[in-house]
Design a protein around this motif. Structure first.
Motif, mmCIF file in Angstrom:
data_model
loop_
_atom_site.group_PDB
_atom_site.id
_atom_site.type_symbol
_atom_site.label_atom_id
_atom_site.label_comp_id
_atom_site.label_asym_id
_atom_site.label_seq_id
_atom_site.Cartn_x
_atom_site.Cartn_y
_atom_site.Cartn_z
ATOM 1 N N GLU A 97 0.839 -1.193 0.000
ATOM 2 C CA GLU A 97 0.000 0.000 0.000
ATOM 3 C C GLU A 97 0.877 1.248 0.000
ATOM 4 O OE1 GLU A 97 -0.449 -2.593 1.825
ATOM 5 O OE2 GLU A 97 -2.553 -3.063 2.173
ATOM 6 N N ALA A 98 1.894 1.207 0.844
ATOM 7 C CA ALA A 98 2.766 2.369 0.953
ATOM 8 C C ALA A 98 3.456 2.633 -0.371
ATOM 9 C CB ALA A 98 3.806 2.135 2.048
ATOM 10 N N ARG A 99 3.952 1.568 -0.975
ATOM 11 C CA ARG A 99 4.667 1.736 -2.240
ATOM 12 C C ARG A 99 3.730 2.275 -3.307
ATOM 13 N NH1 ARG A 99 5.948 -3.418 -5.576
ATOM 14 N NH2 ARG A 99 3.744 -3.116 -5.818
ATOM 15 N N ASP A 100 2.548 1.712 -3.377
ATOM 16 C CA ASP A 100 1.626 2.147 -4.415
ATOM 17 C C ASP A 100 1.239 3.602 -4.229
ATOM 18 O OD1 ASP A 100 1.805 -0.315 -5.393
ATOM 19 O OD2 ASP A 100 -0.142 -1.032 -4.683
ATOM 20 N N LEU A 101 1.031 3.962 -2.989
ATOM 21 C CA LEU A 101 0.667 5.354 -2.738
ATOM 22 C C LEU A 101 1.804 6.271 -3.147
ATOM 23 C CD1 LEU A 101 -1.504 7.132 -1.676
ATOM 24 C CD2 LEU A 101 -0.578 6.911 0.600
ATOM 25 N N MET A 102 3.015 5.850 -2.834
ATOM 26 C CA MET A 102 4.176 6.655 -3.195
ATOM 27 C C MET A 102 4.263 6.812 -4.699
ATOM 28 S SD MET A 102 6.408 8.251 -1.730
ATOM 29 C CE MET A 102 8.001 8.889 -1.576
ATOM 30 N N LEU A 103 4.028 5.732 -5.390
ATOM 31 C CA LEU A 103 4.138 5.789 -6.846
ATOM 32 C C LEU A 103 3.012 6.630 -7.428
ATOM 33 C CD1 LEU A 103 5.158 2.139 -7.623
ATOM 34 C CD2 LEU A 103 6.572 4.163 -7.707
ATOM 35 N N MET A 104 1.840 6.490 -6.814
ATOM 36 C CA MET A 104 0.711 7.215 -7.372
ATOM 37 C C MET A 104 0.822 8.708 -7.112
ATOM 38 S SD MET A 104 -2.702 5.022 -6.972
ATOM 39 C CE MET A 104 -2.563 4.782 -5.242
ATOM 40 N N ALA A 105 1.467 9.054 -6.021
ATOM 41 C CA ALA A 105 1.518 10.462 -5.658
ATOM 42 C C ALA A 105 2.419 11.275 -6.583
ATOM 43 C CB ALA A 105 2.004 10.598 -4.225
ATOM 44 N N HIS A 106 3.316 10.612 -7.282
ATOM 45 C CA HIS A 106 4.238 11.292 -8.207
ATOM 46 C C HIS A 106 4.978 12.428 -7.515
ATOM 47 C CE1 HIS A 106 3.120 9.130 -11.740
ATOM 48 N NE2 HIS A 106 1.869 9.312 -11.460
ATOM 49 N N LEU A 107 5.387 12.161 -6.302
ATOM 50 C CA LEU A 107 6.025 13.243 -5.565
ATOM 51 C C LEU A 107 7.468 13.452 -5.994
ATOM 52 C CD1 LEU A 107 4.646 12.639 -2.023
ATOM 53 C CD2 LEU A 107 4.294 14.624 -3.444
ATOM 54 N N GLN A 108 8.037 12.406 -6.564
ATOM 55 C CA GLN A 108 9.471 12.474 -6.866
ATOM 56 C C GLN A 108 9.791 13.653 -7.774
ATOM 57 O OE1 GLN A 108 7.496 9.914 -7.018
ATOM 58 N NE2 GLN A 108 8.525 7.965 -6.768
ATOM 59 N N GLU A 109 8.863 13.952 -8.676
ATOM 60 C CA GLU A 109 9.161 14.999 -9.645
ATOM 61 C C GLU A 109 8.998 16.379 -9.034
ATOM 62 O OE1 GLU A 109 6.098 13.100 -11.721
ATOM 63 O OE2 GLU A 109 7.418 11.494 -11.064
ATOM 64 N N THR A 110 8.032 16.495 -8.140
ATOM 65 C CA THR A 110 7.687 17.847 -7.706
ATOM 66 C C THR A 110 8.281 18.215 -6.359
ATOM 67 O OG1 THR A 110 5.680 16.940 -6.769
ATOM 68 C CG2 THR A 110 5.525 17.872 -8.968
ATOM 69 N N ILE A 111 8.830 17.247 -5.677
ATOM 70 C CA ILE A 111 9.212 17.509 -4.293
ATOM 71 C C ILE A 111 10.304 18.574 -4.204
ATOM 72 C CG2 ILE A 111 10.999 15.737 -4.068
ATOM 73 C CD1 ILE A 111 8.263 16.462 -1.513
ATOM 74 N N HIS A 112 11.054 18.722 -5.285
ATOM 75 C CA HIS A 112 12.136 19.704 -5.237
ATOM 76 C C HIS A 112 11.624 21.127 -5.189
ATOM 77 C CE1 HIS A 112 15.089 16.635 -5.852
ATOM 78 N NE2 HIS A 112 14.313 16.135 -6.787
ATOM 79 N N HIS A 113 10.365 21.274 -5.550
ATOM 80 C CA HIS A 113 9.841 22.635 -5.559
ATOM 81 C C HIS A 113 9.163 22.997 -4.247
ATOM 82 C CE1 HIS A 113 10.828 22.482 -9.699
ATOM 83 N NE2 HIS A 113 10.004 21.474 -9.912
ATOM 84 N N SER A 114 9.015 22.039 -3.370
ATOM 85 C CA SER A 114 8.277 22.342 -2.152
ATOM 86 C C SER A 114 9.225 22.906 -1.088
ATOM 87 C CB SER A 114 7.582 21.089 -1.657
ATOM 88 O OG SER A 114 8.488 20.038 -1.635
ATOM 89 N N ASP A 115 8.634 23.296 0.012
ATOM 90 C CA ASP A 115 9.432 23.940 1.054
ATOM 91 C C ASP A 115 10.296 22.914 1.776
ATOM 92 O OD1 ASP A 115 6.948 24.115 3.666
ATOM 93 O OD2 ASP A 115 7.171 22.747 1.973
#
Lengths: 330, 1408
Positions: B552-570
């Motif tokens: 579940e954790a992995r799927d959520l991580m993959l679905m969230a697509h955070l890897q691409e955008t996380i650099h722009h967050s605080d």
């Protein structure tokens, strides 16, 4: 064994030493030293050769090793001291060169060149003996005598390794060192002892010449060869860059000269004095030519490896054929 | 109005002088009528002027001060300021003063001049000045001179009035004197009188009209100005007047200033007081009585205390907030008192809440520094207060509190109460303070624990707030509270939840997991700020990872697509992301997915900055020091200690994962020249340990891992496991996992598996074969696991070996280049580089080419050869399957190359002696290459010798595709019988055009129907050594095939493709490159069809131009059976056959059954006939005992011994043997008994013989029933062609049986089964010489061409007409016959077609 005495080359221009005659005792001492110090680690064992020059033959009758960690001892003092002591016990004390151990034949280096150069310029008849303990351990006594060729000496003297100079001297990697024929001489007593020993040797000994465990050596040699090939190709790259720069500068210079000539012609027509040409050389300082010494030494080393490998391979091939024949017979 | 006006005047002394003027001029009337408006408008005008003047005056005042101090530097700067300010004020001055310089300014200038003069002349004093001051003085003097040049006139004027007063106060007096000439007496008298009266009036008015003081101020303020205006317009003129004017204004201003100063402090309070008092008609509070600085009485004794009054008081207290010099502590106390007052008087909740709010805010304010934590007593207080506040809020549901409520809309007295403020912010702040408080303590001390106890209270407050907000709040607020809650929840491990995950507890909704789920999902849905959602997702993942919900954790991580955008967050979110990734990695590790664990931890661990990335501590920076500011910021970001992730555990998990991945990889790629590191930091650790001269027993965690890695390298799994799983490591790492035993078990198993892999990689070259039982003993793994691991390795082509199942042995194939071989390859590569480099050097030297006489060295040397060689070498590397191929081929090339080089050298050295050096260099090269040649020979010899001397080793696998000798090339030998084999294998080059499309001129080709058999395939049954047969040996790697692969892969990515292939979209496009799958197409088959397509295209498309350049979708109809091989064949065929296949819009349709039976498939009778036919064949066989014997003999050789069903059918045997024969593999041998090539030809001959026997009715009937559907669809296609001209082409991609049935049903004699890639083409012609009027015969004819041979004349029903006799000598020998379409139509009429069955329809025939 001493047939070399009669061999004299008419070509005296190539140096005054034609052959080296190595005393069995000195050889044993070298081997002992090198095996104790030189084998198994990366450091090389070195020592001084003592002997005499007879006509064009160098007779090496004795030797002594350099101390390995000579931090506190001045090498030169040590040598002199040693020679003095040897003279006192009435041993040949004339230094006629030096010896060095090697691993897998990687001995052609700038250090060797420099040391041999300094030996040969101070004591003209000096030779360097190269001894390979590993190869000897496999049953092939590997002892070689080298001298720098006169061309090499003059080049090193000038310290000018530019391509032009080398071309003028006709110096290549094969003419850098000159291998001298080496003869081992034993006293008759020793010879008789050897004969006797041979008789006494048990039958099974010495017949393992068909040992085929050769891969590791070949492997190691190939690795070394590769390293040097890499170096050489880097050198070639460097030279390539140098050439490119040179060509570019030449082109620029040429352009500039043309421009200047046109300008001068114009000025002449107007009756003004022509502009000087000197500042051209100021503007385009010639790029320092690339020394080719490293490349030459690397090439020499590579050719050395190649010789070794090819020798090794032909031997192994022979063995394999023999083994095959034996196998078939079975 | 008048009174007011007067009243205003009353307060100023000077205005009075003006007043009479006003009146006399008659402007006053206007003034009176419009006084109010007038005031307003003037206010604006005044302000501009006032502002500028004030500015100027301030600076002038400064100048005076500096003059006193003799501060030259500041004086200079002030002078510059004043100049600037004056230029700014110039427009105003122009307007106001009519272009004259204001008097005060001129005065300032004059005074400055005097001062400068004075200082300058006082030489002794000047010397005493500091260096800086002296310098400034000089500059000032120069500047001043330059500047005053413009004002000389004004200055002169000013100097004329030497009596100019020094200070404005005096000026005022003096001015009064000045004015006195005009109306002295009158003035004085009036002044006093009016003063008195006006004050009286004022007081009266104040009482009666309830007028504000402020208003009074204003009127005072503006009054005189109007006079100014009037006086100037009056033009009483002259300098005096002017001076008067500005003097007056200045004076006014000063006066105002004074008043303002006095009033500023108390004003608000006073105002409030008065306001509140106003209601009750209270006496005005005396000035200064309500100064907040002194401890005030809250309210007077008999003050009425009600909501507005308290509110006012509150505002009063709060107004001091944030001001300098406000005693914060006192403020808090005041507020408390106010609260008590409010409580005592039982006021409404709203004001109570408001006061509470203020108290909390002021407690927060108490701490001046943001970064320092609160004092504990205040913290306590805050907690209590917030709790109370929340209780209050919950108790009073009618009360609304929110930020959206403005100051104006606040309603404290009436229901519904509206209070401004935000509880959320307060709680947020509380949480922040809590974390600050924690961070301030030493994490290892008792204090921390004590502080941490408060978390329960914090959480309780948050819960309370949550309840409150859930009832009342907006979704966005609820999201915020939820996140707050989540952030307190996510890092906590709840054993109950974990047990639920494992399944020990039933699913209930009250665990933290469920809670997280609920909260997060609410946020996902409702939140519209990205930040909250991101954080919620991360926390959610973290929490799930913590409880081992890996998928579940992995799927959520993959679905969230955070890897691409996380650099722009605080930054805090990025830190949270890092924490989440780490937790995810740990979870993956616990779960046993090592690779994922490694990937998740790689980024965090790779830089050695895990501590910093997780915000668990500051790392000393090497390059530059942090500024204190930076450090403060970084400290703020740190995570409190109780949320930390154990770094050592993290590192250990990472290193162990890296070890499990890297060690087998290293072992597998030991000789790879371009090996890449998977994990840098792991390598770093390894190297570190290798560098040590003496490696002691492992102490730290890292040393343990490194030692374990070393053990694993040797395949010593036991030691490896003991090093990782021991008491020390348990205490350090493993016990920290909540299911430590399970993790340890998993790790042990992984170590065993990976050690096994490593062992195989490292030592496979030592073994010829190795028993699986032995392996499973060695690694203590169950045999099936070992089998699985090895199978996987074989499939991934990690080891070249095959499993011999009966003996359960792993048989090595020795196709990996040995170390020496790979070294040689590397060396060759390097030499190639060297040659390249040298060539470049040669190319550059201009004189080299000059000396070469016609073309450089490069030209003479065959460039292509090098390229070629390289290509081939690459290819060889690809095809490592070839045991001694690479090196022999290589060495030969090297030798030729060397010769060539040698020749080149010779030629060159003759032409140019300059190039000696280069010549030498190449000589060296030649030398190397010769050596390489030698090496190659040796190796070849060695390997050969080895094979020869190893009798126990079966040679079959070694000769897999040696391509020399043996039975490998039965098919290529040119003996008569072998020809037949060649025919059966049908290599692509055999496929040529024969009699297709040959026809007399009066006929026109109308369309074609093509029936294809798929191409070359693997055997239908499993045969011995099948895994070693390389089915792609001749085709894979040919140019055509490579291009086809590239094109078809490209085409498959277009959207066309899906349309084109329709139902076959999920089918693989290409056959397996090398492996022979049972019944799978081979690359050879693809090539056959490409060739076939090309041939037919030449005939029908190029020569006859059947469909034109771009075939329309309706032109071509394509069917394929539902098999991979037919589909793949069809693709290859279409690719070559159709012009621009990729762009064509062909639709592939699915054919029913193997014979395209269409609607007529169901038929029981076919089985009956099949059985009958089978019986007949068995009888044939019986009459041929030789063949039965042969099949029985070959059976055990062909079939692997563990398969027990024997082959009895020679046809099946033939098929099995063709696998070897057609793919150049050696025929199988067992124990010295081999299948001989003759056996194969015998089988084929028998098959042919059987085919030649009289066709029986059973066979024919079965075929007829089977192919009825196909015939019907052919007929309908023909009809459609004849009527509409479309489709032009119909293609069926089927099997041998498909063709066989059709031929049989047409009663064409065919004694051989159709070979691979057979084709049967029906060509439809129209005879244009036959006129349509002749009803009896249709103008349409057709002919059958089977594999290039016209078979029309052998179709019995046709009574075909031979149209053309082709002479021998032509390639297309034989006759061309045509058959009228009518004949076919008649033939397939059911009553005729089923006459044999005694039936009149398909159904009838089937059921009888």
């Amino acid at each position: 064994m001493s047939t070399a005495r009669n061999k004299r080359e008419s070509d005296t221009g190539r140096g005054n030493i034609n052959s080296v005659q190595l005393e069995g005792l000195a050889l044993m001492k070298i081997i002992k030293h090198c095996h104790e110090e030189g084998a198994g680690n990366t450091e090389v064992a070195q020592g001084v050769l003592l002997g005499l020059v007879v006509d064009e033959k160098l007779e090496i009758t004795n030797c002594f090793p350099f101390p390995r960690h000579a931090d506190d001892v001045d090498e030169e003092d040590y040598q002199l001291e040693m020679m003095r002591h040897l003279r006192k016990v009435n041993v040949d004390h004339l230094s006629v060169g030096w010896y060095q151990s090697t691993q897998l034949g990687n001995f052609i280096t700038t250090q060797l060149l420099d040391s041999q150069f300094s030996y040969q310029t101070s004591i003209e008849e000096s030779v360097v003996l190269i001894y390979d303990p590993i190869k000897t351990a496999r049953g092939f006594l590997s002892m070689k005598a080298y001298r720098l060729t006169p061309e090499a000496i003059s080049t090193v003297q000038e310290r000018d390794y530019t391509p032009e100079a080398l071309k003028k001297m006709r110096l290549g990697f094969e003419t850098l060192f000159q291998e001298i024929k080496l003869v081992i001489k034993n006293s008759h007593l020793v010879n008789t002892l050897l004969c006797e020993l041979y008789e006494m040797m048990p039958g099974s000994e010495g017949k393992q010449f068909l040992d085929l465990g050769t891969m590791s050596t070949l492997d190691r040699q190939l690795r070394c060869l590769m390293e040097y090939v890499d170096d050489l190709s880097q050198e070639a790259n460097k030279f390539n860059n140098f050439q490119r720069q040179n060509a570019k500068q030449l082109q620029d210079k040429h352009k500039f000269m043309q421009k200047r000539a046109a300008e001068n012609a114009q000025r002449q027509s107007r009756g003004e004095p022509p502009l000087p040409e000197e500042d051209v050389s100021k503007q385009f300082k010639p790029i320092a030519p690339l020394p080719r010494l490293d490349a030459m030494i690397t090439s020499g080393q590579i050719s050395n490896y190649c010789k070794q490998i090819s020798q090794f391979c032909s031997q192994s091939l022979g063995k394999l054929y023999v083994a095959k024949a034996l196998q078939d017979k079975k | 109005m008048t009174s007011r006006f007067f009243m205003s005047d009353s307060e100023s002394d000077s205005d009075i002088s003006e007043e009479p003027i006003n009146e006399t001029q008659g402007i006053s009337a206007v003034n009176f009528t419009f006084s109010e408006d007038e005031e307003d408008t003037k206010r604006i005008v005044r302000s501009a002027k006032e502002k500028r003047y004030e500015e100027l005056k301030n600076i002038i005042k400064n100048i005076k001060n500096f003059k006193k101090n003799k501060d030259m530097a500041n004086l200079l700067s002030s002078f510059e300021d004043v100049c600037k300010a004056y230029t700014k004020a110039l427009p105003v001055v122009q307007k106001e003063e009519g272009g004259r310089t204001p008097r005060f300014y001129v005065r300032c200038l004059a005074e400055l001049d005097d001062f400068i003069q004075h200082v300058w002349e006082n030489k002794a004093g000047r010397k005493n000045l500091s260096k800086n001051n002296a310098k400034c003085l000089t500059t000032l003097r120069q500047k001043y001179r330059k500047y005053t040049r413009d004002y000389e006139q004004d200055l002169k004027v000013f100097r004329e009035n030497p009596d100019a007063p020094d200070s404005e106060g005096e000026a005022e007096l003096e001015e009064a004197d000045d004015d006195s000439d005009v109306d002295d007496n009158l003035m004085d008298a009036a002044t006093f009188k009016k003063d008195i009266t006006s004050t009286k009036v004022a007081k009266k008015i104040a009482k009666s009209d309830n007028e504000d003081d402020d208003d009074d101020d204003d009127s005072i303020y503006w009054g005189p100005d109007s006079d100014d205006e009037s006086s100037s317009s009056g033009g009483e003129g002259g300098i005096t007047n002017l001076r008067n004017k500005f003097l007056k204004t200045t004076k006014d201003r000063d006066e105002d200033d004074l008043k303002k100063k006095k009033k500023r402090a108390p004003r608000e309070i006073k105002a409030k007081d008065e306001e509140s008092d106003g209601d009750g008609g209270w006496e005005p509070v005396k000035k200064g009585s309500a100064m907040p600085m002194e401890k005030p009485k809250m309210f007077g004794k008999d003050d009425e205390i009600n909501v507005p009054s308290v509110h006012k008081k509150l505002a009063e207290i709060m107004a001091a907030r944030g001001k300098k010099g406000t005693d914060r502590k006192e403020q808090i106390e005041l507020l408390h008192e106010l609260l008590c007052v409010a409580r005592d008087n039982n006021l409404d909740a709203a004001i109570y809440v408001k006061i509470q709010f203020s108290i909390i805010m002021s407690i927060y304010d108490y701490n001046p520094s943001v970064s320092d934590p609160m004092k504990s007593e205040f913290w306590e207080k805050v907690l209590i207060k917030i709790d109370e506040l929340l209780d209050m809020l919950i108790e009073n549901p009618e009360l609304t509190i929110g930020e959206q409520v403005t100051e104006e809309t606040e309603s404290l007295e009436k229901q519904p109460f509206l209070v401004r403020g935000c509880v959320l912010t307060i709680v947020d702040r509380m949480d922040e303070e809590f974390i600050k408080l924690l961070k301030a303590c030493d994490a290892h001390s008792n204090d921390y624990i004590i502080s941490l106890r408060d978390e329960i209270r914090v959480c309780a407050i948050i819960d309370k707030l949550l309840k409150y907000e859930e009832e009342k709040g907006l979704p966005s607020d609820i999201c915020r509270v939820y996140l707050r809650k989540i952030e307190h929840l996510y890092y906590k491990y709840e054993p109950r939840a974990a047990r639920q995950v494992v399944g020990e507890l039933p699913e209930t909704g009250d665990t933290s997991l469920a809670e997280m789920d609920r909260l997060c999902k609410y946020i996902y849905v409702r939140d519209n700020t990205d930040r909250l959602r991101t954080r919620a997702v991360l926390c959610h993942i973290y929490h799930m990872s913590l409880h081992d919900k890996w998928y579940e954790a992995r799927d959520l991580m993959l679905m969230a697509h955070l890897q691409e955008t996380i650099h722009h967050s605080d930054l805090p979110t990025q830190i949270l992301y890092n924490r989440t990734m780490v937790q995810l990695g740990l979870c993956a590790f616990r779960h046993g997915t090592i690779k994922e664990a490694h990937n998740a931890l790689l980024d965090i661990q790779s830089g050695g900055r895990a501590k910093e990335l997780l915000a668990q501590g500051l790392l000393p920076q090497r390059q530059h020091e942090r500024t204190t500011e930076q450090e403060k910021q970084e400290k703020q970001r740190q995570i409190p200690f109780h949320q930390h992730i154990n770094l050592e555990m993290l590192e250990c998990v990472y290193l162990v994962s890296a070890m499990l991945i890297e060690i087998p990889y290293m072992a597998a790629h030991e000789f790879d020249a371009r090996r890449r590191m998977i994990s840098k930091s792991f390598h770093h650790q390894l190297k570190n340990s290798e560098r040590q001269s003496l490696v002691g027993p492992p102490e730290s965690m890292r040393e343990h891992v490194v030692a374990a890695s070393k053990a694993m390298r040797n395949g010593n799994w036991r030691q490896c496991r003991n090093l990782l799983l021991n008491d020390k490591m348990n205490a350090k790492v493993w016990d920290l996992f909540h299911e430590a035993d399970r993790v340890r078990g998993m790790l042990g198993l992984k170590i065993q598996e990976e050690s096994l892999r490593t062992y195989l990689f490292t030592y496979s070259h030592v073994y010829d074969s190795i028993s699986l039982i032995k392996l499973s003993d060695m690694f203590e793994l169950p045999q099936c696991t070992v089998h699985a691991i090895i199978s996987k390795m074989i499939i991934n082509e990690e080891i070249m070996a095959s499993l011999d199942e009966p003996s359960s042995c792993l048989v090595m194939h020795r196709t990996e280049p040995s170390s020496l071989q790979s070294l040689s390859l590397q060396l060759a590569d390097k030499l190639y580089n060297l040659v390249e480099n040298n060539e470049r050097v040669l190319d550059q030297k201009p004189f080299f080419t000059r000396g070469m006489q016609g073309g450089g060295y490069r030209d003479r040397r065959d460039k292509g050869n090098w390229g070629d060689r390289r290509d081939r070498r690459d290819q060889n590397i690809h095809r490592r399957g070839d045991r001694d191929g690479p090196l022999t081929c290589h060495s030969h090339l090297d030798l030729t190359q060397a010769n060539e080089l040698g020749i080149g050298d010779k030629a060159r050295s003759e032409t140019d002696s300059n190039m000696m050096r280069w010549h030498k260099k190449f000589k060296v090269l030649r030398c190397y290459i010769l050596i390489l040649g030698w090496l190659g020979i040796i190796l070849l010899f060695l390997s050969y010798w080895r094979v020869e001397t190893d009798p126990s080793h079966s040679p079959a696998p070694l000769r897999v595709n040696a391509g020399v000798g043996g039975g490998g090339d039965v098919a290529t030998q040119d003996r008569p019988r072998s020809k037949k084999l060649r025919h059966l294998c049908n290599p692509p080059e055999r496929i040529q055009r024969h009699q297709e499309g040959v026809l007399p001129s009066q006929y026109h080709l109308e369309g074609i129907i093509v029936l294809l058999r798929h191409g070359d395939r693997g055997p239908l049954l499993h045969v011995r050594n099948m895994s070693t047969i390389n089915c792609g040996h001749r085709s894979y790697g040919t140019q055509i095939y490579k291009r086809y692969v590239a094109d078809i892969l490209n085409a498959s990515r277009t959207s066309h493709y899906v349309n084109t292939v329709g139902p076959f979209v999920r089918y693989p496009l290409l056959p397996n490159p090398a492996r022979c799958g049972t019944g799978q197409l081979t690359p050879q088959g693809v090539l056959q069809h490409i060739q076939l397509g090309t041939v037919l295209r030449q005939v029908y498309l190029t020569q006859f131009n059947l469909v034109g350049e771009h075939p329309q979708p309706e032109d071509v109809v394509v069917y394929s059976t539902k098999y991979r091989r037919t589909f793949q064949s069809l693709l290859a065929f279409l690719y070559a056959f159709l012009p621009d296949f990729t762009a064509s819009k062909v639709h592939v349709q699915e054919g029913k059954g193997i014979s395209f039976c269409g609607s007529d498939c169901q038929c029981e009778r076919t089985e009956y006939f099949d059985q009958k036919y089978e019986q007949e064949r068995r009888d044939y066989r019986r009459s041929h005992p030789g063949i039965v014997e042969l099949v029985r003999r070959l059976g055990p050789l062909v079939r692997p011994s563990y398969i027990h069903d024997e082959i009895v059918n020679p046809l099946v045997m033939r098929d099995a043997l063709l696998t070897y024969v057609c793919h150049g593999a050696a025929l199988p041998c067992v124990d010295g008994r081999c299948v001989k090539p003759e056996d194969v030809t015998n089988l084929v001959s028998y098959e042919e013989w059987e085919g030649r026997q009289k066709r029986t009715s059973a066979q024919r009937k079965a075929a007829k029933l089977r192919s009825f559907g196909l015939l019907k669809s052919i007929m309908s296609a023909l009809d459609s062609m004849m009527e509409t001209g479309k489709p032009k082409m119909v293609i069926f991609s089927g099997h041998d049986k498909t063709i066989k049935y059709l031929l049989d049903s047409l009663a064409v004699s065919n004694y051989q089964l159709p070979h691979y890639a057979s084709r049967l083409v029906l060509e439809l012609y129209r005879n244009y010489t036959v006129t349509p009027s002749q009803q009896s015969t249709q103008p349409y004819f057709f002919r059958f061409v089977y594999n290039g041979k016209d078979i029309t004349k052998s179709v019995p029903f046709c009574q075909s007409v031979t149209v053309k006799q082709l002479r021998s000598g032509s390639v297309k020998r034989g006759t061309i016959s045509l058959c009228n379409v009518n004949k076919l139509q008649d033939y397939i009429k059911p009553e005729f077609y089923f006459k044999d069955f005694g039936a009149a329809s398909f159904q009838e025939a089937c059921h009888k």
